[in-house]
Design a protein around this motif. Sequence first.
Motif, PDB file in Angstrom:
ATOM      1  N   SER A   1      -3.638  26.419  85.893  1.00 52.84           N
ATOM      2  CA  SER A   1      -3.908  26.875  87.251  1.00 52.84           C
ATOM      3  C   SER A   1      -5.056  26.074  87.851  1.00 52.84           C
ATOM      4  CB  SER A   1      -4.257  28.367  87.246  1.00 52.84           C
ATOM      5  OG  SER A   1      -5.418  28.601  86.450  1.00 52.84           O
ATOM      6  N   ALA A   2      -5.349  26.360  89.122  1.00 57.81           N
ATOM      7  CA  ALA A   2      -6.488  25.754  89.839  1.00 57.81           C
ATOM      8  C   ALA A   2      -6.432  24.235  89.843  1.00 57.81           C
ATOM      9  CB  ALA A   2      -7.804  26.239  89.228  1.00 57.81           C
ATOM     10  N   LEU A   3      -5.287  23.690  90.272  1.00 58.11           N
ATOM     11  CA  LEU A   3      -5.123  22.237  90.260  1.00 58.11           C
ATOM     12  C   LEU A   3      -5.924  21.539  91.356  1.00 58.11           C
ATOM     13  CD1 LEU A   3      -1.295  21.946  89.492  1.00 58.11           C
ATOM     14  CD2 LEU A   3      -3.235  21.808  87.919  1.00 58.11           C
ATOM     15  N   ALA A   4      -6.458  22.294  92.286  1.00 61.08           N
ATOM     16  CA  ALA A   4      -7.269  21.659  93.334  1.00 61.08           C
ATOM     17  C   ALA A   4      -8.505  20.994  92.745  1.00 61.08           C
ATOM     18  CB  ALA A   4      -7.678  22.697  94.374  1.00 61.08           C
ATOM     19  N   ALA A   5      -9.024  21.556  91.655  1.00 61.04           N
ATOM     20  CA  ALA A   5     -10.254  21.016  91.054  1.00 61.04           C
ATOM     21  C   ALA A   5     -10.067  19.584  90.541  1.00 61.04           C
ATOM     22  CB  ALA A   5     -10.741  21.938  89.944  1.00 61.04           C
TER      23      ALA A   5
ATOM     24  N   ALA B   1      -3.195  22.284  79.730  1.00 59.64           N
ATOM     25  CA  ALA B   1      -3.977  22.249  80.974  1.00 59.64           C
ATOM     26  C   ALA B   1      -4.746  20.951  81.092  1.00 59.64           C
ATOM     27  CB  ALA B   1      -4.931  23.448  81.013  1.00 59.64           C
ATOM     28  N   LEU B   2      -5.304  20.489  79.965  1.00 57.78           N
ATOM     29  CA  LEU B   2      -6.027  19.217  79.990  1.00 57.78           C
ATOM     30  C   LEU B   2      -5.087  18.073  80.383  1.00 57.78           C
ATOM     31  CD1 LEU B   2      -8.473  17.398  79.433  1.00 57.78           C
ATOM     32  CD2 LEU B   2      -7.753  17.329  77.020  1.00 57.78           C
ATOM     33  N   ASP B   3      -3.884  18.066  79.813  1.00 55.88           N
ATOM     34  CA  ASP B   3      -2.913  17.020  80.163  1.00 55.88           C
ATOM     35  C   ASP B   3      -2.569  17.066  81.650  1.00 55.88           C
ATOM     36  OD1 ASP B   3      -2.798  16.065  77.595  1.00 55.88           O
ATOM     37  OD2 ASP B   3      -0.969  17.157  77.045  1.00 55.88           O
ATOM     38  N   VAL B   4      -2.290  18.272  82.143  1.00 51.79           N
ATOM     39  CA  VAL B   4      -1.918  18.409  83.553  1.00 51.79           C
ATOM     40  C   VAL B   4      -3.086  18.032  84.461  1.00 51.79           C
ATOM     41  CG1 VAL B   4      -1.214  20.044  85.342  1.00 51.79           C
ATOM     42  CG2 VAL B   4      -0.178  20.158  83.068  1.00 51.79           C
ATOM     43  N   TYR B   5      -4.283  18.502  84.105  1.00 55.13           N
ATOM     44  CA  TYR B   5      -5.463  18.156  84.888  1.00 55.13           C
ATOM     45  C   TYR B   5      -5.675  16.641  84.917  1.00 55.13           C
ATOM     46  CZ  TYR B   5      -7.485  22.759  85.905  1.00 55.13           C
ATOM     47  OH  TYR B   5      -7.726  24.006  86.418  1.00 55.13           O
ATOM     48  N   SER B   6      -5.522  16.005  83.771  1.00 55.90           N
ATOM     49  CA  SER B   6      -5.714  14.549  83.699  1.00 55.90           C
ATOM     50  C   SER B   6      -4.698  13.824  84.566  1.00 55.90           C
ATOM     51  CB  SER B   6      -5.602  14.076  82.250  1.00 55.90           C
ATOM     52  OG  SER B   6      -6.624  14.645  81.453  1.00 55.90           O
ATOM     53  N   GLN B   7      -3.449  14.303  84.545  1.00 58.88           N
ATOM     54  CA  GLN B   7      -2.407  13.675  85.372  1.00 58.88           C
ATOM     55  C   GLN B   7      -2.699  13.871  86.853  1.00 58.88           C
ATOM     56  OE1 GLN B   7       1.258  15.430  83.995  1.00 58.88           O
ATOM     57  NE2 GLN B   7       0.991  14.651  81.921  1.00 58.88           N
ATOM     58  N   GLU B   8      -3.068  15.085  87.226  1.00 61.10           N
ATOM     59  CA  GLU B   8      -3.379  15.363  88.636  1.00 61.10           C
ATOM     60  C   GLU B   8      -4.581  14.541  89.090  1.00 61.10           C
ATOM     61  OE1 GLU B   8      -1.775  17.291  90.856  1.00 61.10           O
ATOM     62  OE2 GLU B   8      -0.205  17.644  89.372  1.00 61.10           O
ATOM     63  N   LEU B   9      -5.580  14.449  88.250  1.00 55.37           N
ATOM     64  CA  LEU B   9      -6.763  13.643  88.578  1.00 55.37           C
ATOM     65  C   LEU B   9      -6.380  12.180  88.770  1.00 55.37           C
ATOM     66  CD1 LEU B   9     -10.279  13.801  87.055  1.00 55.37           C
ATOM     67  CD2 LEU B   9      -9.084  11.624  87.046  1.00 55.37           C
ATOM     68  N   ALA B  10      -5.576  11.652  87.836  1.00 56.14           N
ATOM     69  CA  ALA B  10      -5.205  10.235  87.915  1.00 56.14           C
ATOM     70  C   ALA B  10      -4.388   9.943  89.168  1.00 56.14           C
ATOM     71  CB  ALA B  10      -4.431   9.831  86.668  1.00 56.14           C
ATOM     72  N   VAL B  11      -3.481  10.859  89.531  1.00 57.19           N
ATOM     73  CA  VAL B  11      -2.678  10.661  90.735  1.00 57.19           C
ATOM     74  C   VAL B  11      -3.573  10.645  91.972  1.00 57.19           C
ATOM     75  CG1 VAL B  11      -0.951  11.728  92.236  1.00 57.19           C
ATOM     76  CG2 VAL B  11      -0.555  11.610  89.769  1.00 57.19           C
ATOM     77  N   ALA B  12      -4.496  11.611  92.047  1.00 55.79           N
ATOM     78  CA  ALA B  12      -5.407  11.655  93.199  1.00 55.79           C
ATOM     79  C   ALA B  12      -6.295  10.423  93.246  1.00 55.79           C
ATOM     80  CB  ALA B  12      -6.260  12.925  93.120  1.00 55.79           C
ATOM     81  N   TYR B  13      -6.758   9.983  92.087  1.00 50.08           N
ATOM     82  CA  TYR B  13      -7.607   8.794  91.995  1.00 50.08           C
ATOM     83  C   TYR B  13      -6.843   7.569  92.524  1.00 50.08           C
ATOM     84  CZ  TYR B  13     -10.899   5.489  89.781  1.00 50.08           C
ATOM     85  OH  TYR B  13     -11.805   4.490  89.527  1.00 50.08           O
ATOM     86  N   ARG B  14      -5.609   7.408  92.086  1.00 51.24           N
ATOM     87  CA  ARG B  14      -4.816   6.232  92.502  1.00 51.24           C
ATOM     88  C   ARG B  14      -4.399   6.345  93.963  1.00 51.24           C
ATOM     89  NH1 ARG B  14      -2.644   6.813  86.918  1.00 51.24           N
ATOM     90  NH2 ARG B  14      -3.634   5.148  85.711  1.00 51.24           N
TER      91      ARG B  14
END
Length: 415
Positions: free
Chosen positions: A85-89, A146-159
């Motif tokens: 949850s809380a993927l906005a972070a 959650a760590l995997d999903v967070y890392s993927q979401e972070l990487a997508v936003a970063y790129r």
Amino acid sequence: MICHSLFVRTKESATRLESAATDPRIVAVCQELLDDLEAFTLEVVHLIRQEEPYYVEVITMRQLVDSVRPNVVGLLQSVMANETSALAAPRRTGRTRAEQQVPLAIVLHAYRLGALHIWNSLVRRCGDDPRVNRALLDSASALWTALDVYSQELAVAYRDVETEHLIRDARLRETALVALFSGLTSTGQAFTDVAEALRLPQVGTFVVVSCDPPPMESDSDTASPERTLTSFGVRSVWRSETDCDLGLVALTRSFRLERMLDQMASMGLGRVGVSEVFESILETSGAAKQARMAREAATPGTSTVTRFEDARVAALVAAAPELASGLAHQVLGPVLALDVMEQGLLLGTLRAWYAADGSAAQAGRILHCHPNTVRYRLGKLTQLIDRDLRSPTDVAHLYLALEAHRLLSFGTTAS
């Protein structure tokens, strides 16, 4: 005690969340950490700053705390709810770190450090009770997923931010190049911004180069003029236009004009025109016109480098193609009506005569024939067109018509 090796999970256990609710005892342990959120966040922050000094150099303590806190909350709540949850972070963190130009690998490493600290803290708080440890083990996949999903979401936003920057930079560069070569920006202050955007000095030793556009089937691995000049430590900026490639070259003491001309000639770029040397970036648009005219003064289909200083007459002819075409037909009409071989023979002889400064003997050496053969051909040509090579006016008209014929490709010339 659950050992640290539980950090490594199989692909199946790391990507699948159980449908059952999280054990209340694990929920309670997570809630304990949330109840002491500020202190726990500081623990994570200190760990990140210790393991990744980059964060100490570019990000303040307060910025890092504010960024870590919602991610810690999101990961703990993911364990408590048994779903991510809380993927906005992570998305916000990815965009922020990209804007701060923190390398993505470092950001992802910080995420792993935070997740590992959460896991170790849960292990410690669960103590030695085997039932609680078993429950924690059952919830481990929630944290790692959650760590995997967070890392993927972070990487997508970063790129996404990287892509936005690339697009923005490309637009800024294109705008600067248009202003540079067209002269649409007319004030010195504006050109200061142009020079800064293109990382160019405002004053130096410059030339503008105009090249035929590369053929569509050209090898993408072929060295471009910009890449080649860069290998010599020479700064240049280039823009592809509909009819040519334009480049502004900042010459150096070790890479002077003559060396650049030799380098351009060796690259097989087709027709290459080079402007006069100038010293202020404000003069670029005028130099671009010179480079274009110099390129257009070269024979189409050839691979040659032409300096504007050496091509003023041809540039004048090329600048008025309709007048040049009319002049060529008016002066050379009867010759242009001959078959290709005869036409080429006569016009090639006339061109050699001009190259020899009007000497039949020298023209004969150029053409590898007897001077009398040169005189015979010239006599035949002047008789056809009713011109006299002893008349300065006729000589001038003939030269202009010959250049117009060469540039506008009315037929085939011979040499």
